[in-house]
Design an enzyme around this catalytic site. Structure first.
Site, PDB file in Angstrom:
ATOM      1  N   ASP A 227     -22.240 -19.012 -26.267  1.00  0.00           N
ATOM      2  CA  ASP A 227     -22.192 -18.078 -27.814  1.00  0.00           C
ATOM      3  C   ASP A 227     -21.085 -17.293 -28.140  1.00  0.00           C
ATOM      4  O   ASP A 227     -22.086 -16.391 -26.843  1.00  0.00           O
ATOM      5  CB  ASP A 227     -23.720 -18.111 -28.151  1.00  0.00           C
ATOM      6  CG  ASP A 227     -23.925 -18.076 -29.808  1.00  0.00           C
ATOM      7  OD1 ASP A 227     -22.500 -17.723 -30.729  1.00  0.00           O
ATOM      8  OD2 ASP A 227     -25.247 -18.294 -30.113  1.00  0.00           O
ATOM      9  N   GLU A 229     -20.541 -16.000 -30.475  1.00  0.00           N
ATOM     10  CA  GLU A 229     -20.658 -15.378 -32.138  1.00  0.00           C
ATOM     11  C   GLU A 229     -19.524 -16.777 -32.970  1.00  0.00           C
ATOM     12  O   GLU A 229     -18.031 -17.234 -32.272  1.00  0.00           O
ATOM     13  CB  GLU A 229     -19.984 -14.013 -32.330  1.00  0.00           C
ATOM     14  CG  GLU A 229     -20.814 -14.085 -33.679  1.00  0.00           C
ATOM     15  CD  GLU A 229     -21.356 -15.218 -34.202  1.00  0.00           C
ATOM     16  OE1 GLU A 229     -22.107 -15.628 -34.377  1.00  0.00           O
ATOM     17  OE2 GLU A 229     -22.472 -13.897 -34.142  1.00  0.00           O
ATOM     18  N   GLY A 304     -26.876 -14.285 -32.455  1.00  0.00           N
ATOM     19  CA  GLY A 304     -26.640 -12.874 -32.346  1.00  0.00           C
ATOM     20  C   GLY A 304     -27.440 -12.170 -33.755  1.00  0.00           C
ATOM     21  O   GLY A 304     -27.754 -10.861 -33.508  1.00  0.00           O
ATOM     22  N   ASP A 305     -27.197 -13.358 -35.088  1.00  0.00           N
ATOM     23  CA  ASP A 305     -26.922 -13.366 -36.753  1.00  0.00           C
ATOM     24  C   ASP A 305     -29.418 -13.245 -36.433  1.00  0.00           C
ATOM     25  O   ASP A 305     -29.612 -13.648 -37.935  1.00  0.00           O
ATOM     26  CB  ASP A 305     -27.133 -13.897 -37.412  1.00  0.00           C
ATOM     27  CG  ASP A 305     -27.365 -15.133 -37.310  1.00  0.00           C
ATOM     28  OD1 ASP A 305     -27.635 -15.706 -35.738  1.00  0.00           O
ATOM     29  OD2 ASP A 305     -26.236 -15.840 -37.816  1.00  0.00           O
ATOM     30  N   HIS A 424     -48.686 -32.132 -36.142  1.00  0.00           N
ATOM     31  CA  HIS A 424     -48.442 -30.852 -37.539  1.00  0.00           C
ATOM     32  C   HIS A 424     -47.092 -31.354 -37.564  1.00  0.00           C
ATOM     33  O   HIS A 424     -46.279 -31.899 -37.647  1.00  0.00           O
ATOM     34  CB  HIS A 424     -48.080 -29.977 -36.499  1.00  0.00           C
ATOM     35  CG  HIS A 424     -47.117 -29.797 -34.790  1.00  0.00           C
ATOM     36  ND1 HIS A 424     -45.853 -29.309 -35.219  1.00  0.00           N
ATOM     37  CD2 HIS A 424     -47.494 -29.742 -33.868  1.00  0.00           C
ATOM     38  CE1 HIS A 424     -44.976 -29.227 -33.932  1.00  0.00           C
ATOM     39  NE2 HIS A 424     -46.036 -29.313 -33.194  1.00  0.00           N
ATOM     40  N   PHE A 427     -47.217 -27.004 -40.439  1.00  0.00           N
ATOM     41  CA  PHE A 427     -48.963 -26.635 -39.156  1.00  0.00           C
ATOM     42  C   PHE A 427     -49.864 -26.845 -39.879  1.00  0.00           C
ATOM     43  O   PHE A 427     -50.706 -26.607 -39.879  1.00  0.00           O
ATOM     44  CB  PHE A 427     -48.349 -25.331 -40.228  1.00  0.00           C
ATOM     45  CG  PHE A 427     -47.624 -24.610 -39.006  1.00  0.00           C
ATOM     46  CD1 PHE A 427     -46.722 -24.423 -37.879  1.00  0.00           C
ATOM     47  CD2 PHE A 427     -46.137 -23.003 -40.098  1.00  0.00           C
ATOM     48  CE1 PHE A 427     -45.618 -24.010 -37.140  1.00  0.00           C
ATOM     49  CE2 PHE A 427     -45.243 -23.228 -39.182  1.00  0.00           C
ATOM     50  CZ  PHE A 427     -44.653 -23.198 -38.240  1.00  0.00           C
ATOM     51  N   ASP A 443     -43.941 -32.668 -31.713  1.00  0.00           N
ATOM     52  CA  ASP A 443     -44.692 -32.857 -33.459  1.00  0.00           C
ATOM     53  C   ASP A 443     -46.118 -33.254 -32.944  1.00  0.00           C
ATOM     54  O   ASP A 443     -47.061 -32.824 -32.618  1.00  0.00           O
ATOM     55  CB  ASP A 443     -44.406 -33.016 -34.815  1.00  0.00           C
ATOM     56  CG  ASP A 443     -43.208 -32.689 -35.143  1.00  0.00           C
ATOM     57  OD1 ASP A 443     -42.935 -31.638 -34.085  1.00  0.00           O
ATOM     58  OD2 ASP A 443     -42.674 -32.759 -36.162  1.00  0.00           O
TER      59      ASP A 443
END
Ligand code: NAG
Length: 506
Positions: A227, A229, A304-305, A424, A427, A443
């Site tokens: 990665d 960016e 990174g963000d 799920h 949630f 799930d």
């Protein structure tokens, strides 16, 4: 007390240590040091990464009283003291709050703050990992990795000694090659110091997963990529590199290194064999990647963000100063293989039998005539007894299946609606028809463990191990202890997530 014979051998061992000082094998960071590219960050919840390291590996916080404890290796250079965690976390839940830096630079990883993307906590921070989501053994001794569900992330925006600008660095991470997704981005490595996307070349981190939004490799993934960016790179361009293979070993060693107009991707089975090089060459030609503008923060489990959509499991990893030689990385690979990572049971408590029909009785005082049942797609609790209608008995009976998303855990198929499973979703627990997708299967996979309160089982989600089958207002949720939702309420949590499992009504 040692029997006499063992005591005698212990003396010989101690003598040998004193004389040679090298009976404890060099750790990964000792090897990087010898190679002239020392670790400037060393993170692991499973073991010491220097032969002399005996201090804290990680910190856990328990749900019962919010106190914390530090977990250290059993001995210098050794495996984490998982038993200390198990004792501290008995009858409650535990989260990993700090992953300590073993390099001495204080580059610890803690709960990631909000950035370009908000984390799921009420203050925008990311979630912390369950302390029990990723049990393994190293040379037969139990330890726990860091199980990152979407929404989970760790970060250090003020790291010292990390590469900045175009400076050279190396890194590796040992990961679970069966736990990944296509979300952005399960990363470990160098990122922006303000948690924002500040442009091409402002990151250099290991990525693991099957995202095809940017680069990709051979087959359908998952792949090790970098990665950098605004791009996951499998090679020279942010496109396909047929030389970057799908890599699905249970334990993966992922290696990225980068310096001035030179970088590489390497990878291997972390449990045997040697590293292969999947790319080694010049930087991408797109603007911003040569020279690089690395900023030197450290991230784990996120972009990174602070993109928080990815999942993966981290066991150990380091970052170095300087561009490590292939030979140094090869010796680190051998060290990782010698650590003998292996799987262990994901379940505990009363055992379930695949193929059997079960009922799950509520244990919370005042509600103990209720059983886990469903009404259409809603999963709930209902009062059921031997005199109930056949229809209701069937609604409250579940066939135990091998976990659709992980065969070490289980799935629960409805007796009256074959082919539909408890899963799920947002949630809440729902009864939905299985569709065979990886998402549905994960799930619908749950890991029973010894009950948090009294006799029975508590049943946690495989993919969100902080979350358990919980009844709240007679409706079933995948709830975390003291989390942000009303159904996460800490009050009565242990009782509400404890179920007595018996033969099914039907
Ligand atoms: C703690 O958990 C164990 C194992 O599930 C159980 O036997 C015991 O009763 C629990 N203790 C309390 C106080 O809930």
């Amino acid at each position: 007390m040692f029997p006499q014979g063992n005591f005698g051998r212990g003396c010989v061992l101690a003598l040998g240590l004193a004389v040679t000082g090298s009976l404890v094998a060099a750790g990964p960071c000792d090897l990087y040091s010898s190679g002239g590219t020392p670790c400037i960050a060393a993170h692991s919840t499973t073991r010491a990464l220097y032969s002399a390291y005996a201090a804290q590996l990680y910190q856990v916080r328990r749900g019962s009283d919010s106190t914390t404890t530090n977990i250290t290796p059993l001995s210098a250079g050794g495996v984490a003291n998982a038993a200390a965690q198990d004792t501290f976390c008995a009858n409650t839940t535990c989260l990993i709050t700090i992953i300590y830096d073993q390099s001495g630079r204080g580059n610890h990883l803690t709960q990631a703050p909000p950035g370009g993307f908000q984390g799921p906590e009420s203050n925008g921070y990311d979630n912390l990992a369950s302390a029990i989501g990723a049990p393994v053994t190293l040379n037969g001794q139990k330890a726990y990795g860091v199980f990152v569900s979407p929404g989970t992330g760790y970060r250090n925006n003020a790291a010292s000694g990390t590469a900045t600008g175009d400076a050279a660095e190396g890194m590796y991470a040992v990961l679970d090659g069966t736990h990944y997704n296509g979300g952005c981005c399960f990363d470990y490595g160098n990122a922006e110091t303000n948690s924002l996307d500040t442009g091409n070349g402002h990151m250099e981190a290991i990525y693991y997963g099957d995202s095809t939004s940017w680069g990709s490799g051979a087959g359908s993934g998952p792949w090790i990529m970098a990665d950098l960016e605004n791009g996951l790179f499998s090679g020279l361009s942010s496109g396909n590199n047929a030389g970057d293979p799908s890599i699905t070993y249970r334990f993966v060693n992922a290696v990225i290194k980068g310096g001035p107009n030179l970088w590489a991707i390497r990878g291997s089975n972390a449990a045997s064999g040697s590293l292969s090089t999947y790319y080694s060459g010049v930087r991408p030609s797109a603007s911003g990647y040569n020279p690089m503008s690395k900023e030197g923060a450290i991230i784990l489990g996120i972009g990174g963000d602070n993109s928080v959509s990815a999942q993966g499991t981290f066991y150990e990893g380091v970052m170095t100063s300087g561009y490590p030689s292939d030979a140094t990385e090869n010796s680190v690979q051998a060290n990782i293989v010698a650590a003998k990572y292996a799987t262990t049971s994901l379940t505990s408590g009363p055992a379930l039998t695949v193929g059997s029909s079960i009922s799950l009785r509520v244990t919370t005082a005042g509600y103990t005539t209720r059983y886990l049942a469903h009404t259409g797609t809603a999963v709930n609790t209902q009062v059921v007894s031997s005199s109930s209608t056949t229809a209701l008995k069937q609604q409250a009976s579940w066939t135990v299946r091998t976990g659709l998303g992980n065969s070490a855990c289980f799935s629960f198929e409805s007796v009256d609606t074959p082919g539909s499973y408890i899963r799920h979703y947002d949630f809440a627990l729902l009864l939905n028809a299985g569709d065979g997708t990886k998402q549905f299967n994960e799930d619908a996979t749950f890991c029973p463990q010894a009950a948090l309160a009294g006799a029975g089982n508590s049943i946690r989600s495989w993919s969100y191990p902080t979350r358990y089958f919980r009844h709240y207002n007679n409706v079933l949720y995948a709830a975390s202890n003291g989390g942000v939702h009303t159904f996460d309420l800490a009050t009565s949590f242990n009782d509400d997530v404890t179920w007595v499992i018996s033969a099914g009504f039907a």
